[in-house]
Design a protein around this motif. Structure first.
Motif, short mmCIF file in Angstrom:
data_model
loop_
_atom_site.label_atom_id
_atom_site.label_comp_id
_atom_site.label_asym_id
_atom_site.label_seq_id
_atom_site.Cartn_x
_atom_site.Cartn_y
_atom_site.Cartn_z
N GLN A 130 -26.51 -50.99 31.34
CA GLN A 130 -26.72 -49.93 32.31
C GLN A 130 -28.20 -49.60 32.48
OE1 GLN A 130 -24.29 -48.61 34.27
NE2 GLN A 130 -23.05 -50.22 33.33
N ALA A 131 -28.92 -49.58 31.36
CA ALA A 131 -30.36 -49.29 31.44
C ALA A 131 -31.09 -50.39 32.19
CB ALA A 131 -30.93 -49.15 30.03
N SER A 132 -30.70 -51.65 31.96
CA SER A 132 -31.34 -52.77 32.64
C SER A 132 -31.08 -52.72 34.14
CB SER A 132 -30.82 -54.08 32.05
OG SER A 132 -31.43 -55.19 32.67
N LEU A 133 -29.83 -52.48 34.51
CA LEU A 133 -29.49 -52.38 35.93
C LEU A 133 -30.24 -51.22 36.60
CD1 LEU A 133 -25.65 -53.03 35.70
CD2 LEU A 133 -27.33 -54.52 36.79
N ARG A 134 -30.36 -50.12 35.87
CA ARG A 134 -31.05 -48.95 36.43
C ARG A 134 -32.52 -49.27 36.70
NH1 ARG A 134 -30.03 -45.86 32.66
NH2 ARG A 134 -32.03 -45.92 31.55
N ARG A 135 -33.15 -50.00 35.78
CA ARG A 135 -34.57 -50.33 35.98
C ARG A 135 -34.76 -51.22 37.22
NH1 ARG A 135 -34.46 -50.35 30.20
NH2 ARG A 135 -33.96 -52.58 30.15
N VAL A 136 -33.87 -52.18 37.41
CA VAL A 136 -33.98 -53.05 38.59
C VAL A 136 -33.70 -52.24 39.85
CG1 VAL A 136 -32.99 -55.04 39.77
CG2 VAL A 136 -33.38 -55.13 37.30
N ALA A 137 -32.68 -51.36 39.81
CA ALA A 137 -32.35 -50.56 40.99
C ALA A 137 -33.50 -49.64 41.37
CB ALA A 137 -31.09 -49.75 40.72
N GLU A 138 -34.15 -49.05 40.37
CA GLU A 138 -35.28 -48.17 40.65
C GLU A 138 -36.43 -48.94 41.28
OE1 GLU A 138 -36.09 -46.50 36.86
OE2 GLU A 138 -34.52 -44.95 37.00
#
Length: 425
Positions: free
Chosen positions: A315-323
């Motif tokens: 979830q943290a990895s996906l959030r960083r890419v989404a941001e």
């Protein structure tokens, strides 16, 4: 456990428990129990304070006026208490009660943090009992049972604290050795590649150097043990099998093996071994089972923690890419970040993002290499071609040597995986 004066805090708690029973005060009785108390009595097992209190209440209603009279109390180590007592039902003498209780009882209790954690009751057979009663153990057997409960509690405490698996394995090996009187103990894991890995071992000899971490191929006999999932006992060492040579070098002649199932599947096996002719007690396998279950619990807990951490990391990895995308970053920057995040997340040596062209070729879009590798890796043809053909994720676990023998090009990694990126179908 060495018998000693009954002066410990644990003995005080046990005495208060019997006083509450004699006063027919179920609330006071329950207040002395842990929430997860476990009681073995009358051929049944009850878990939890509510279940135990319901049982006590039913006994007091069926046998009005029944009291317990402790005659001998022995305090052991780590909160263990052995109590020999008589149960007296005065109403039975006046004909007011239809049934009487077995007269003599031995109970083994463990106390944790001032409350009762476990109770095991053993009834002496009475000639006029109208129900079947179990044989009352000797004092020596009672001491052994108390020691076993102490050992189980110590290992269970480690599991509950979430210590490393290695610490649990070591504690289990030492505890089993003491409980069944083994000369050595060992704990193994069944590996996916049909091998057996030694995870922990213990010996009464201080100078033994165990090959912990080593793996050996399974032989047909060990495969059968793994697949059947039942305890085994051998009086002579088998002629072949994994780690048999090392066992023979230690002078091992006989032993017991108890499988360790995790989530319904054969995970491993624990052995208690002897340099003698196999004179383990007849109940040794059953006594080891409790420790095998604790190992299974520790492994399941580790899996659960790992799964939770993996989900959080994803979830943290996906959030960083989404941001990054939300800030309007260039496509190339986003692709490179995706390759980096994927590489770190799954622990790969490298990740590659490529685009398929209509003519069957592939264009490299982004690469991330772990550990500072200098060589620019190619797109793995085997994985890429299968992903293109099937449109589904692909995984290859064969070694480079195996893939080269099969004539597959680009066999530079021991394992690989690929997943398609769909755009407009």
């Amino acid at each position: 456990m060495t018998p000693g004066p009954a002066t410990s805090d644990a003995v005080s708690v046990a005495r208060r428990l019997y006083e509450a029973f004699n006063a027919a005060d179920v609330a006071a009785y329950g207040a002395l129990l842990h929430d997860d108390v476990e009681v073995h009595v009358d051929g049944r097992t009850m878990r939890g304070r509510k279940a135990v209190c319901r049982y006590v209440d039913s006994v007091l209603r069926v046998f009005p006026g029944v009291v317990t009279v402790p005659e001998r109390t022995i305090a052991g180590g780590d909160g263990a208490v052995v109590v020999e007592l008589r149960q007296i039902n005065p109403a039975a003498a006046t004909g007011e009660a239809t049934w009487r209780l077995a007269g003599t009882v031995c109970e083994v209790l463990t106390v944790r943090a001032g409350r009762i954690a476990t109770i095991r009751s053993y009834y002496a057979t009475q000639p006029d009992d109208r129900t079947v009663a179990t044989r009352m153990p000797t004092r020596g057997e009672a001491y052994r049972l108390a020691d076993e409960q102490d050992a189980l509690r110590r290992v269970a405490t480690l599991v509950a604290k979430g210590v490393s698996d290695d610490e649990v394995f070591t504690a289990v090996n030492e505890a089993i050795a003491g409980i069944v009187g083994a000369d050595s103990t060992s704990l193994f894991r069944f590996e996916p590649d049909d091998t057996l890995r030694l995870l922990a071992a213990w010996s009464r000899h201080d100078d033994v150097d165990f090959p912990v971490g080593d793996r050996r191929p399974l032989n047909p006999g060990m495969r059968e043990i793994r697949d059947r999932g039942e305890p085994i006992r051998y009086h002579e060492m088998p002629d072949g099998g994994p780690f048999v040579a090392e066992a023979r070098a230690l002078g091992i002649r006989s032993g017991i093996g108890v499988p360790i199932p995790v989530e319904g599947r054969p995970w491993g096996i624990v052995f208690a071994s002897s340099e003698g002719d196999g004179s383990f007690r007849s109940d040794a396998e059953a006594r080891i089972v409790g420790f095998a279950e604790l190992v299974a619990t520790a492994i399941a807990n580790t899996h659960a923690r790992a799964a939770a951490q993996q989900l959080a990391d994803e979830q943290a990895s996906l959030r960083r890419v989404a941001e990054l995308a939300a800030r309007g970053a260039e496509s190339q920057e986003i692709l490179e970040r995706i390759a980096q995040e994927a590489c770190v997340l799954i622990g790969a040596r490298r990740t590659v993002l490529a685009r398929f062209a209509p003519d069957g070729s592939s264009t490299l879009l982004a690469v991330h290499r772990a550990g500072g590798a200098e060589e620019e890796p190619p797109v793995d043809p085997g994985i890429a071609e299968e992903v293109r053909a099937t449109g589904r994720p692909v995984r290859i676990d064969r070694s480079a040597e195996e893939r080269e023998r099969a004539g597959e090009p680009g066999a530079s990694a021991s394992a690989g995986a690929g997943a398609p990126i769909h755009v407009q179908g």
